[in-house]
Structure formats: C-alpha cells, structure tokens
Design a protein around this motif. Structure first.
Motif, PDB file in Angstrom:
ATOM      1  N   TYR A 556       0.896  -1.178   0.078  1.00  0.00           N
ATOM      2  CA  TYR A 556       0.198   0.032  -0.031  1.00  0.00           C
ATOM      3  C   TYR A 556       0.796   1.105  -0.018  1.00  0.00           C
ATOM      4  N   ILE A 557       1.931   1.224   0.758  1.00  0.00           N
ATOM      5  CA  ILE A 557       2.924   2.221   0.794  1.00  0.00           C
ATOM      6  C   ILE A 557       3.497   2.740  -0.567  1.00  0.00           C
ATOM      7  N   GLU A 561       3.313   5.743  -2.809  1.00  0.00           N
ATOM      8  CA  GLU A 561       4.497   6.548  -3.400  1.00  0.00           C
ATOM      9  C   GLU A 561       4.554   6.721  -5.032  1.00  0.00           C
ATOM     10  N   ASP A 562       3.860   5.920  -5.879  1.00  0.00           N
ATOM     11  CA  ASP A 562       3.829   5.903  -6.952  1.00  0.00           C
ATOM     12  C   ASP A 562       2.779   6.910  -7.527  1.00  0.00           C
ATOM     13  N   GLN A 563       1.749   6.819  -6.744  1.00  0.00           N
ATOM     14  CA  GLN A 563       0.730   7.939  -6.932  1.00  0.00           C
ATOM     15  C   GLN A 563       1.115   9.199  -6.714  1.00  0.00           C
ATOM     16  N   ASP A 567       1.416  12.310  -9.201  1.00  0.00           N
ATOM     17  CA  ASP A 567       0.789  13.831  -9.004  1.00  0.00           C
ATOM     18  C   ASP A 567       1.777  14.623  -9.057  1.00  0.00           C
ATOM     19  N   HIS A 568       2.975  14.356  -8.418  1.00  0.00           N
ATOM     20  CA  HIS A 568       3.983  15.363  -8.564  1.00  0.00           C
ATOM     21  C   HIS A 568       4.585  16.036 -10.095  1.00  0.00           C
ATOM     22  N   ASP A 596      -5.489  18.668  -5.420  1.00  0.00           N
ATOM     23  CA  ASP A 596      -4.620  17.653  -5.536  1.00  0.00           C
ATOM     24  C   ASP A 596      -3.641  17.558  -4.074  1.00  0.00           C
ATOM     25  N   GLN A 597      -3.236  18.560  -3.820  1.00  0.00           N
ATOM     26  CA  GLN A 597      -2.361  18.619  -2.543  1.00  0.00           C
ATOM     27  C   GLN A 597      -2.979  18.096  -1.242  1.00  0.00           C
ATOM     28  N   GLU A 598      -4.276  18.699  -1.352  1.00  0.00           N
ATOM     29  CA  GLU A 598      -5.312  18.098  -0.322  1.00  0.00           C
ATOM     30  C   GLU A 598      -5.342  16.654  -0.178  1.00  0.00           C
ATOM     31  N   GLU A 599      -5.586  16.091  -1.513  1.00  0.00           N
ATOM     32  CA  GLU A 599      -5.707  14.510  -1.448  1.00  0.00           C
ATOM     33  C   GLU A 599      -4.494  14.137  -1.200  1.00  0.00           C
ATOM     34  N   GLU A 600      -3.249  14.513  -1.418  1.00  0.00           N
ATOM     35  CA  GLU A 600      -2.111  13.871  -1.083  1.00  0.00           C
ATOM     36  C   GLU A 600      -1.823  13.864   0.154  1.00  0.00           C
TER      37      GLU A 600
END
Ligand SMILES: Nc1ncnc2c1ncn2[C@@H]1O[C@H](COP(=O)(O)OP(=O)(O)OP(=O)(O)O)[C@@H](O)[C@H]1O
Length: 648
Positions: A556-557, A561-563, A567-568, A596-600
């Motif tokens: 999951y981690i 990280e990929d996600q 996003d970045h 996006d930031q909030e989701e992150e």
C-alpha cells in the motif's frame, strides 16, 4: 551449642535456626540490608528456567544472622535487586514487641538482642535470628520500623515494578494495627508507604505518568467486605482466579486516586467501617483481616516503558483464646481458623523450600482453606516481595487479668515467623517494555506537524486566490514556488516514511529471528510436548497474521508513493501549462492543484494511520516475545497459553 530440649528448639533446628548461648556475630557485609537474601542468580540465558536446587542451604546463608539487615538509616536499593530478575531469596521477617506488655521488673520469657536481631527463650536458651528484632522500647517509632523492615519492599514496588506485600501478624493487642496505622504523632506503615508513593509521583514528573487505584477490603467471619463501599453489607464479594493478578475479588470498588489526601480519605472511610471490638487484651481490637491494595501504573514517556505493580498492606486480626461472649467466640473461631490456615500454608511452603529436590516440592499447598490464604496466594506463591512484621507480647499482659500468660501465643507467633523466614520465594517484576521506539514516535510527530502546516498553507493560499483584486492575486510563479516548496516537504515526508518502513522491516526481521530462537529455547527447556505444540501453533498463527499485514502495508505504501510521484509530475506539467497561459490562469486550475495537494495530504494521513497500525502490531509481537520469555522462565504446564489477542 546447647542440646535440643524443647519443641521450639527442635523445630528451630530443623529450620536451620542457630541455637546457641553465644551471641551471634554482628551484621556483616555479606548480609543484605534489604532483608532479601539473594540465594542464587538466575541463568543468564533468556529462555532457560533457573535450575539451582532448593534446600540443603544451596548457596543460602546457614545462619539467619547472615540474612539480617541492620541499618537504621534509609537504605538504598541493593544493586543486585536492581539488576537481577527474577529475585530469589527469602521473606523479610521482623519482630516487634509491644513495649507496654513488657515490665523489666517482672522479667520476661524472651530476651531481645536488637543489635544482633536475635530473640532468646530464657527458659531453654533457644535463639532465633530474624531480619529485624526491635527493642521493646516505647520510643521506637513506626518510621524506624518502616525504614528497616518495609521500605525496601515499598521501594522495589514503586521503582522496579515488583509487587510488594507487607503484613502484620501477631496475637491480639500486640501492636499490629499500631504498626500498620500508627497515629497522628507516629504515622504507621500504611501512611509512610503512601508518602513514599506520592513522593515518587512528584519527583518523576514530567517524564513519568503514574496512575493509582485503591481497593480496601476486610475478611470478617470468612466473608469479604468492601470497605470502600458505603453499604458494607452489600452483596458478598467472591474471589476469582485472575490471569494478571493471580486472584481478584470480583465487584470490589477500586477508585482511581488523584491525590494523597483523597487516598487517605478513602482509607479513613474504610477504617470507620472495619469491625473492631474490645478483647481482653485490646479495647479496640480488629476482629477482621484488612487488606489495602494500591495498584501503581507507571508510564515512562522518555524510556517508552510501562510498569505495573501492586502494593498490598495487610493488618491481620489477632488470635485470641476463647472468651465468654458468644459473638466474640464466633469471631475468634473464624480468626483462629484463618490464621491456622495461614500457618499451615507457611509451614508447607517452608518445608517445600527445605526440600533438596531440584524440581522443588510438588506437595499441595492448601491455599483454599481460607479466604485469607486464597487472597494471599499470589504473594505467597511467588508474585510478590514480602515483609512480615510479627508483633508479640514479651511478658504477661492482660487488660482484665494481669496474670494471663501470653507465652503460648508469643511462642506461636515466633514459630510462625521462623517458618516464614525459611520460605524461598522467586519473584519477577512486572515491567513491560513497549516497542514504540523513540525515533519512530518522534518522526511520526514531525510528520503530523508537517501535515498540519501544509494544511494551514493551503487554507492561506485558498483565501489568497479568493481575492477579487487581480493585482493582489498571487502570480503563477509565486504559486509554482509554493507548490514546489510543498512538494519538497512532501518528499521529506516520503523519505521519513521510507525510513520508518526500513525500521519496521528491521524490527520484523529481528522479531522473526527471535521467534526462531524462542521456539528453540522453549523446545529445549523441557516443556511437555503438548504445551509446546499449543504454544508454537499460537505463535505461528500470530506471526503469519502479522507478516501478512506487514506485506499488505508495504504494498500500500509503495502504491501511494507511485501515485504521489505521478501527482508531482502532473503538478509540474500543469504549472508549465499555466505559465504559457498566464493570462488565462483560472481559479479553477489553482483550486485543482490545491485539491491535489489536499488529496495527497489525506493519503499521507492514511499512511500515518497505517503506520500506527503496523507499530501496534509490532508492539504486540514484542509483548508476545516477552510472554514467551516469561513462560519459559516460569512455565506451568497446567496453565493454558492464552490466545495472543487476549494476552496483548
Ligand atoms: N509499639 C507500640 N508502641 C506504642 N503503643 C503500642 C505499641 N504496640 C501496641 N501499642 C498499643 O497497644 C494497644 C494495642 O495495639 P493494637 O491495637 O495495635 O494491637 P493489635 O495487635 O492490632 O490488636 P488486635 O489484633 O486485637 O487488633 C494500642 O493501644 C496501641 O496503641
């Protein structure tokens, strides 16, 4: 050495009590000031049971004088007690004569030598040694008795996580309640122990959080009464076996205590309920056994450890010969019966301790013969350091009949004391080390702070973007700079998370290695095969679950990280697009980036939760590991291994 002529003497001889007309040597350096004599050191091997044979004076002092303590000043904890576990040694036994039942003009049946801590029967010169023999001096304070006889037990309980049991034993009017409770001018053992507990609480702030609960019961006519309950005749309380405390009284009140005053108030309330009557020897005689229990829970925030211990302070009812009053005869019969049961238990334990068999004694100990012995069972069977203060009458003493002799009762008390001194106990402390390692906790705190600060940043960005004046709206470059800085912070978070993951992996590897060692140790320690199989099956099951969960969390981690990397990248691309279309930049795109930031951040929070979960599982694993160690050191095949989820 005089010949053995009296029953006491022959008993004393059996119990390795020196019988001599000569004075015993004064306390030497070989003696423990604590009164807890170390008999053997446990095996250094983590998983092996101590196998030093008992009895035959195996490594123990042959003279009780060697096991005395003599310091009148507040002793410090002996270093061996701080390091060694389990503590194996003897019970601290002290003799305190009632100064008012002793008249030097009339002479006494017993001669006290408080320098050498001996008491001699003047008739036959039988000499007994104890940890402390106090002078029949009215100037002797309870504080001195406490410091010499009880302080170490209390200190070990407070600081080191050992359970401690202190009880006063002796005939009616001999000074048990005076020693335990004292008075305004000369507070007794209970008050002095409570002072020490609260001193410990004050001095350990803020690095330790200490919480206390109190229970106070009496056993009256073989019935347990809750002295903290306003209705002392409420439903009868029962004793049950308890996996943590050995035995427990069901339904007893045990309020959490916040201050010394509150604790003393509860105790006073209980004392008012406790049954007292007049006897021939005492105008206010306790006709019940009282047991005050203080449970101490200490969380060391710096060391990340938790420690639980129980201090039990018991004022037993005094034995008394038959009296004319019917009710008092009934009370007396119950008291004598339970004291006899206690004597029998002490006698059997003392004999068991003298047996030379390496496997120890298997004889049945009749703890169930009375409520008193049942309640004291965990302490007497090795879960507690014990100090007994035996109070005696040295001469004849009677309020109503000055000639009534106390000699047989004093003789019985001393015999009880001598047997108690012969018991070998092996006590483990209740220290629990929680895994949550400082570094992990600190990193988690840092991460939480970062998330909070990013949240604040987003809120302030949003309020900036809401601004109607286009001149005042942050430029895309500025926004990009902020986003870049947020991303950098996010990267920092990920690095820390990776660090955590590595730490967790390391812990897991160690645990699995230990698991294998532990199982090997258990198998090698001679458990019966069925018990081993159950234990291994439980362990395997538990580790499979933990491993599975760890793998899931790792996957999951890495997904997160990929996600986040995607996003970045997307964020940077969007920012480039925005630069090309500066004038067309819309609130919508800013909102999207912020979203996006909030989701992150939400993802990160979830990640944190998952981390908490992993750490919790690892804590469980370590506790289980501790349990294996404990089980291997004091394995009782009759005790079924609890399911891991119940234990933890
Ligand atoms: N060491 C002592 N110094 C001063 N007074 C004492 C001492 N020991 C006992 N006394 C006094 O003797 C009397 C009886 O003592 P106490 O009530 O403590 O006896 P007890 O052993 O608890 O008796 P019981 O079993 O009947 O309750 C009390 O008045 C007490 O103050």
């Amino acid at each position: 050495m005089s010949s053995v002529r009296t029953p006491l003497k022959s008993r004393a001889s059996l119990m390795n009590i020196s019988i001599s007309n000569e004075k015993t040597p004064s306390v030497g350096s070989a003696k423990s000031r604590s009164g807890f004599t170390e008999l053997r050191r446990p095996s250094t091997s983590r998983m092996h049971r101590s196998t030093t044979p008992r009895g035959s004076n195996n490594g123990r002092p042959s003279s009780a004088a060697e096991r005395t303590q003599g310091s009148g000043s507040r002793p410090s904890t002996p270093s061996f007690l701080r390091r060694q576990e389990p503590y194996t040694g003897s019970i601290t036994v002290s003799i305190r004569p009632n100064p008012y039942s002793y008249n030097p003009a009339h002479g006494a049946s017993w001669e006290i030598d408080d320098q050498n801590n001996t008491i001699t029967n003047v008739t036959d010169a039988a000499l007994l040694n104890f940890d402390n023999v106090f002078a029949p001096d009215p100037r002797l304070t309870n504080r001195e008795v406490y410091q010499r006889a009880c302080y170490n037990t209390v200190e070990q309980c407070i600081h080191e996580g050992f359970n401690g049991t202190i009880f006063a034993y002796g005939m009616t009017g001999s000074g048990k309640t005076f020693s335990m409770r004292g008075d305004q001018k000369d507070p007794g053992i209970v008050k002095l122990a409570i002072d020490d507990i609260f001193q410990f609480i004050d001095s350990s702030k803020p690095s330790k959080q200490v919480s206390l609960t109190l229970s106070y019961i009496e056993i009256y006519n073989e019935r347990i009464v809750d002295l903290l309950h306003s209705d002392s005749n409420a439903a009868e309380l029962r004793i049950r076996d308890d996996p943590v405390y050995g035995t427990r009284v069901t339904g007893v009140l045990s309020p959490t205590i916040h201050s010394k005053e509150e604790m003393m108030q509860y105790i006073r309330q209980g004392d008012n309920i406790r049954k007292t009557r007049a006897t021939d020897f005492n105008s206010r005689s306790s006709r019940s056994h009282s047991i005050l229990q203080i449970r101490i829970n200490t969380i060391d925030i710096e060391q990340n450890t938790e420690q639980n211990s129980t201090l039990s302070l018991c004022d037993l009812a005094g034995s008394e010969k038959a009296t004319s009053s019917v009710e008092r005869r009934k009370e007396g019969a119950y008291i004598n019966k339970s004291l006899l049961a206690l004597s029998n238990v002490i006698n059997k334990l003392s004999l068991a301790s003298n047996l030379a068999s390496p496997s120890g004694n298997t004889e049945h100990i009749p703890y169930r013969d009375s409520k008193l012995t049942r309640l004291l069972q965990p302490a007497l069977s090795g879960s507690s350091l014990i100090s007994i203060v035996c109070t005696i009458h040295l001469g004849s003493f009677n309020m109503t009949n000055a000639n009534q002799s106390c000699i047989p009762e004093t003789y019985n008390t001393l015999r009880f004391a001598a047997r108690a001194k012969d018991i070998v106990i092996s006590v483990k402390r209740n220290k629990k080390v929680s895994l949550g390692d400082n570094e992990i906790t600190k990193v988690m705190e840092d991460m939480k702070k970062l998330i909070e600060s990013q949240k604040r940043e987003i809120i302030s960005l949003r309020s900036g973007s809401d601004h109607s004046d286009p001149e005042m709206t942050a430029s895309v470059d500025e926004l990009r700079a902020r986003i870049a800085s947020l991303s950098a912070e996010n990267r920092l978070l990920y690095e820390k998370l990776e660090h955590l993951t590595r730490l967790n992996d390391l812990q897991r590897t160690e645990t699995i290695m230990l698991r294998n060692d532990s199982i090997n140790d258990i198998l090698g320690s001679g458990l019966d095969s069925k018990a081993s199989q159950i234990m291994i099956a439980n362990l395997e099951d538990f580790y499979k679950r933990v491993n599975h969960e760890l793998e899931e969390h790792k996957a999951y981690i890495s997904r997160l990280e990929d996600q986040l990397r995607n996003d970045h990248r997307g964020m940077l691309l969007r920012a480039d697009d925005q630069k090309e279309n500066q004038r067309k930049v819309s609130d919508y795109s800013i909102e999207a980036v912020l979203k996006d930031q909030e989701e992150e951040i939400l993802h990160l929070k979830e990640l944190l939760n998952d981390k908490d979960h992993i750490i919790k599982n690892l804590t469980r694993t370590t506790k289980l590991r501790k349990l294996i160690d404990d089980n291997s050191l004091s394995w009782d095949p009759s005790v079924k291994l609890n399911e891991p989820k119940n234990i933890l």
